[in-house]
Design an enzyme around this catalytic site. Structure first.
Site, PDB file in Angstrom:
ATOM      1  N   ASP A  93     -14.882  22.585  -1.550  1.00  0.00           N
ATOM      2  CA  ASP A  93     -15.683  21.451  -2.012  1.00  0.00           C
ATOM      3  C   ASP A  93     -15.920  21.436  -3.520  1.00  0.00           C
ATOM      4  OD1 ASP A  93     -17.236  23.705  -2.046  1.00  0.00           O
ATOM      5  OD2 ASP A  93     -18.959  22.845  -1.029  1.00  0.00           O
ATOM      6  N   HIS A  94     -15.700  22.565  -4.183  1.00  0.00           N
ATOM      7  CA  HIS A  94     -16.020  22.638  -5.610  1.00  0.00           C
ATOM      8  C   HIS A  94     -14.819  22.256  -6.487  1.00  0.00           C
ATOM      9  CE1 HIS A  94     -19.650  24.722  -4.418  1.00  0.00           C
ATOM     10  NE2 HIS A  94     -20.013  24.906  -5.669  1.00  0.00           N
ATOM     11  N   ASP A 135     -23.214  31.019  -2.346  1.00  0.00           N
ATOM     12  CA  ASP A 135     -23.606  29.908  -3.190  1.00  0.00           C
ATOM     13  C   ASP A 135     -25.128  29.904  -3.244  1.00  0.00           C
ATOM     14  OD1 ASP A 135     -22.262  27.146  -4.333  1.00  0.00           O
ATOM     15  OD2 ASP A 135     -24.386  26.970  -3.808  1.00  0.00           O
ATOM     16  N   ARG A 137     -29.338  20.886 -11.233  1.00  0.00           N
ATOM     17  CA  ARG A 137     -29.214  21.698 -12.456  1.00  0.00           C
ATOM     18  C   ARG A 137     -28.809  20.834 -13.635  1.00  0.00           C
ATOM     19  NH1 ARG A 137     -26.534  26.858  -9.454  1.00  0.00           N
ATOM     20  NH2 ARG A 137     -28.557  27.671  -8.822  1.00  0.00           N
ATOM     21  N   SER A 168     -26.729  30.274 -10.613  1.00  0.00           N
ATOM     22  CA  SER A 168     -25.769  30.342  -9.513  1.00  0.00           C
ATOM     23  C   SER A 168     -25.597  31.749  -8.965  1.00  0.00           C
ATOM     24  CB  SER A 168     -24.411  29.841  -9.994  1.00  0.00           C
ATOM     25  OG  SER A 168     -23.722  30.891 -10.644  1.00  0.00           O
ATOM     26  N   ARG A 173     -22.540  32.973  -8.665  1.00  0.00           N
ATOM     27  CA  ARG A 173     -21.157  33.359  -9.016  1.00  0.00           C
ATOM     28  C   ARG A 173     -21.074  34.812  -9.470  1.00  0.00           C
ATOM     29  NH1 ARG A 173     -21.284  28.967 -13.803  1.00  0.00           N
ATOM     30  NH2 ARG A 173     -21.912  27.808 -11.988  1.00  0.00           N
TER      31      ARG A 173
HETATM   32  C1  MIC Z   1     -23.472  25.980  -8.862  1.00  0.00           C
HETATM   33  O1  MIC Z   1     -24.112  25.022  -8.442  1.00  0.00           O
HETATM   34  O2  MIC Z   1     -23.677  26.509  -9.955  1.00  0.00           O
HETATM   35  C2  MIC Z   1     -22.372  26.555  -7.975  1.00  0.00           C
HETATM   36  C3  MIC Z   1     -21.093  26.216  -8.601  1.00  0.00           C
HETATM   37  O3  MIC Z   1     -22.436  25.955  -6.717  1.00  0.00           O
HETATM   38  C4  MIC Z   1     -22.627  28.060  -7.881  1.00  0.00           C
HETATM   39  C5  MIC Z   1     -21.539  28.818  -7.248  1.00  0.00           C
HETATM   40  C6  MIC Z   1     -20.364  29.043  -8.145  1.00  0.00           C
HETATM   41  O4  MIC Z   1     -20.538  29.269  -9.336  1.00  0.00           O
HETATM   42  O5  MIC Z   1     -19.252  29.009  -7.630  1.00  0.00           O
HETATM   43  C7  MIC Z   1     -23.918  28.432  -7.157  1.00  0.00           C
HETATM   44  O6  MIC Z   1     -24.838  27.653  -7.132  1.00  0.00           O
HETATM   45  O7  MIC Z   1     -24.041  29.553  -6.655  1.00  0.00           O
HETATM   46 FE1  SF4 Z   2     -21.914  22.012  -5.443  1.00  0.00          FE
HETATM   47 FE2  SF4 Z   2     -23.460  23.854  -6.605  1.00  0.00          FE
HETATM   48 FE3  SF4 Z   2     -23.607  21.300  -7.321  1.00  0.00          FE
HETATM   49 FE4  SF4 Z   2     -24.499  22.025  -4.971  1.00  0.00          FE
HETATM   50  S1  SF4 Z   2     -25.321  22.669  -6.946  1.00  0.00           S
HETATM   51  S2  SF4 Z   2     -23.248  20.238  -5.391  1.00  0.00           S
HETATM   52  S3  SF4 Z   2     -23.055  23.599  -4.395  1.00  0.00           S
HETATM   53  S4  SF4 Z   2     -21.866  22.649  -7.581  1.00  0.00           S
END
Ligand code: MIC
Ligand code: SF4
Length: 665
Positions: free
Chosen positions: A66-67, A121, A383, A544, A546
């Site tokens: 999905d990313h 996540d 975010r 996140s 990550r």
């Molecule tokens: C995000 O919203 O920052 C992400 C991308 O979903 C991350 C995960 C990632 O960095 O792959 C998260 O929220 O953990």
């Molecule tokens: Fe995707 Fe992370 Fe954004 Fe949620 S906050 S939509 S999981 S990138």
């Protein structure tokens, strides 16, 4: 100490190790896991390295794509193929690209009140809206859970969030509740805490609205957030055609909580988070008509449900998006998209001038749809860290779908209460059931043998790391302030995200937008046998899950981060990859250390042991370029298990050592 609360009951039910006392290490059994593609490729490489023959979670494991859905070259599609085939091989559900954002799909299709979910996540707590104990973690922890290991964490405090009042005022929605929490408690107010929502006010909230709140609890730094499973939860499961998955789960009448927050719904008004932090919250009325808007985006795992898109469509119906605004809408799941397509909502959105994009994370993670230079983008997301949108000098505001729709119509940040009669949306009697067109169930065992795992050139094996050395001789290569996010450390976006399965390449981008020379200097140090040290302020590594924000620095030769305090998931990721998370004993020492200082931690193994066993400080010698040198005291806030991980040089080494010891025995 908390007792009898919903979170407490689920933890007690799943406890395999430890005492449920705040701050003490506990291990809990994990019923379900989820991964997404940006963290998933690493997680499955790690899972494969663990050598188990199939996924061991008692309930289910799902791999979402999905990313990284923009396919600009072979990289992302190669990752998709790896994830699809590795999932089929090991008995995992695979949610193909186009099926939707992991948290929205999981909420609709797989949640079960009372069960545990671990996801790679940070927004995994979305499922807490349906009464699950859902926690975000690094990929390696999720891989371990898929291999049947329990999840280790510190027992958090359980905070009662009492919602008073019968209903939300007109034009105020669930998003404003969580923005109010952020306004009051800030991005570090949830550290080592679970927020449990109770009180009369929760009856006014459907499961998707509750999920908006538990989702964005991640921005408070909380371990998770949860709602009881009550008649509203049952109502949602009925509409999803999944009544059989529902159980009632309420706090005991005499439940005790560690702390309490009270929010009176009647006193809430529309709120908005200003750039560049989700806790920079003010009432929308203060900005009304004052901020010109270029872009409005509705979607993300926070606000992309049927309820959200229908609300926006009702506001826009028969009207047109403002001439100066680009309105972008990413439905959260294929179920939502199909539903709005069938009942005409989609047509209303298109007619008003919305650009409908794929059901995926998309703009939320900078995977396309960046705002213009110095642009203002109002988003229903969670975010708004600087640069995350893909445009470094853009200003991103976070607000409810109602406030977003108001901005799309007027071209300015606008208090939605000026729009007239409020909108009331009811959920469809029955949501469109999921079929397996884009959601592949686990393959029967006998068919798994024939699956060949596809690894394109973008999938590179994991680097090997050594154990903690006897001494660390290093150099401070960067000093940063408070609330540094993992987006600062390891940026995302359309250019860098496709490198998530290639640590060698992605590590070149560590701290890229903060200090573009950092990675090169660190690698040079590594070649010369010098460790790199990072100095940080409070809440280092928030945001996140990550693990690349620990794994890539470790590859560059980072052996220690010295900070005032750490965010939970990043702290665990540092331990998982053998980077020492040192904390200043005297926070004022932060001011005495600078970039380019030389650092020495003599007898670090011995010192770490004495710190954990006897509470002794870890002494660090700082040598200034001028030749002046002095000693500072640091400490670690780690569990006995994290100590073992750090000594071994990380979790993978720790697991391998354990397997070797078993073989030798
Ligand atoms: C995000 O919203 O920052 C992400 C991308 O979903 C991350 C995960 C990632 O960095 O792959 C998260 O929220 O953990
Ligand atoms: Fe995707 Fe992370 Fe954004 Fe949620 S906050 S939509 S999981 S990138």
């Amino acid at each position: 100490m908390a007792k009898g609360t919903v979170a407490w009951k689920i933890i007690k039910d799943h406890l395999v190790h430890g005492e449920m006392e705040p701050g003490k290490e506990i291990a809990i059994r994990i019923d379900q896991t989820l991964t997404q593609d940006a963290t998933g490729t690493m997680a499955y490489l790690e899972f494969e390295a663990m050598g188990v023959d199939e996924v061991k979670t008692p309930d289910l494991s799902v791999s979402y794509i999905d990313h990284n859905t923009l396919q600009l070259d072979f990289r992302n599609p190669d990752d998709h193929e790896y994830l699809r085939t590795v999932g089929l091989k090991y008995g995992i559900w695979v949610s193909k690209p186009g099926n939707g954002i992991c948290h929205q799909v999981h909420l609709e299709r797989f949640t079960k009140p009372g069960k545990t979910l671990l996801g790679s996540d940070s927004h995994t707590p979305t499922a807490g809206g349906a009464g699950m104990l859902a926690i975000g973690a690094g990929g390696l922890d999720v891989a371990a859970a898929m291999a049947g290991e329990p999840f280790y964490t510190k027992m958090p405090k359980i905070v009662k969030v009492e919602l008073r009042g019968k209903e939300l005022p007109a034009w105020v929605s669930a998003k404003d509740i969580i923005l109010e929490m952020l306004r009051r408690l800030t991005v570090k107010g949830g550290l080592m805490r679970i927020f449990e929502y109770v009180g009369e006010g929760i009856k006014a909230l459907s499961v998707p609205e509750r999920a908006t709140i538990t989702n964005m609890g991640a921005e408070l730094g909380a371990t998770t957030s949860i709602f009881p499973s009550d008649e509203n939860t049952l109502d949602f499961f009925r509409r999803e055609g999944r009544e059989q998955d529902w159980v009632e789960l309420l706090p005991d009448p005499d439940a005790e909580y560690d702390e309490e927050v009270i929010i009176d719904l009647n006193e809430l008004e529309p709120l908005i988070a200003q750039p560049h932090s989700p806790d920079n919250v003010v009432p929308v009325r203060e900005l009304h008509g004052k901020v010109k808007v270029n872009q409005v985006v509705i979607g993300s795992c926070t606000n992309s449900s049927y309820r959200d898109l229908k609300t926006v469509a009702e506001i826009l119906k028969g009207k047109k998006v403002h001439r100066d605004v680009s309105l972008i809408i990413a439905p959260g799941s294929r179920q939502v998209l199909e539903q709005i397509a069938r009942d005409g909502t989609l047509a209303d959105l298109i007619n008003a001038g919305a650009r409908i994009i794929e059901t995926a994370c998309g703009p939320c993670i900078g995977m396309g749809w960046a705002p213009p230079s110095k642009g203002v983008s109002v988003r229903s997301f969670n975010r708004n860290f600087k640069g995350r949108s893909g445009t470094l000098d853009a200003g991103v505001y976070l607000a409810s779908p109602e406030t977003c729709a108001a901005a799309a119509l007027t071209g300015y940040i606008t208090d939605p209460r000026t729009l007239g009669e409020p909108i009331k949306v009811t959920l469809p009697e029955k949501f469109i059931p999921y079929n397996d067109a884009l959601l592949l169930p686990p393959l029967p065992k006998e068919e798994r043998e024939n699956v060949e795992i596809r690894r394109g050139p973008n999938i590179r094996p994991l680097p090997e790391f050594d154990e903690l050395p006897e001494a660390i001789k290093g150099k401070v290569e960067i000093k940063v302030g408070d609330n540094i996010t993992t987006d600062h450390i390891m940026p995302a976006g359309a250019k860098i995200l496709p490198l998530r399965s290639n640590i060698y390449e992605i590590s070149k981008y560590v701290y890229h937008y903060v200090d573009p020379g950092f990675a090169e200097r660190a690698l040079k140090n590594k070649e010369q046998g010098i460790a790199t040290v990072i100095v940080g302020g409070e809440n280092y590594g928030q945001g996140s899950s990550r693990e690349h924000a620990a794994l890539a620095p470790r590859y560059l030769g980072v052996r220690a981060v010295i900070a005032k305090s750490f965010a939970r998931i990043h702290h665990q990721n540092l331990c998982n990859f053998g980077i020492l998370p040192l904390e200043f004993v005297n926070p004022a020492d932060y001011d005495r250390i600078d970039q380019n200082d030389e650092i020495e931690i003599p007898n670090v193994r011995e010192q770490l042991t004495a710190c954990v066993k006897e509470g002794k400080p870890i002494k660090v010698t700082v040598k200034k370029p001028s030749g002046e040198s002095f000693e500072i005291e640091t400490t670690v806030n780690i569990t006995p298990r994290q100590y073992e991980l750090l000594m071994a040089g990380g979790l993978l080494n720790y697991i391998k050592n354990k397997q070797q010891a078993k073989k030798n025995a």
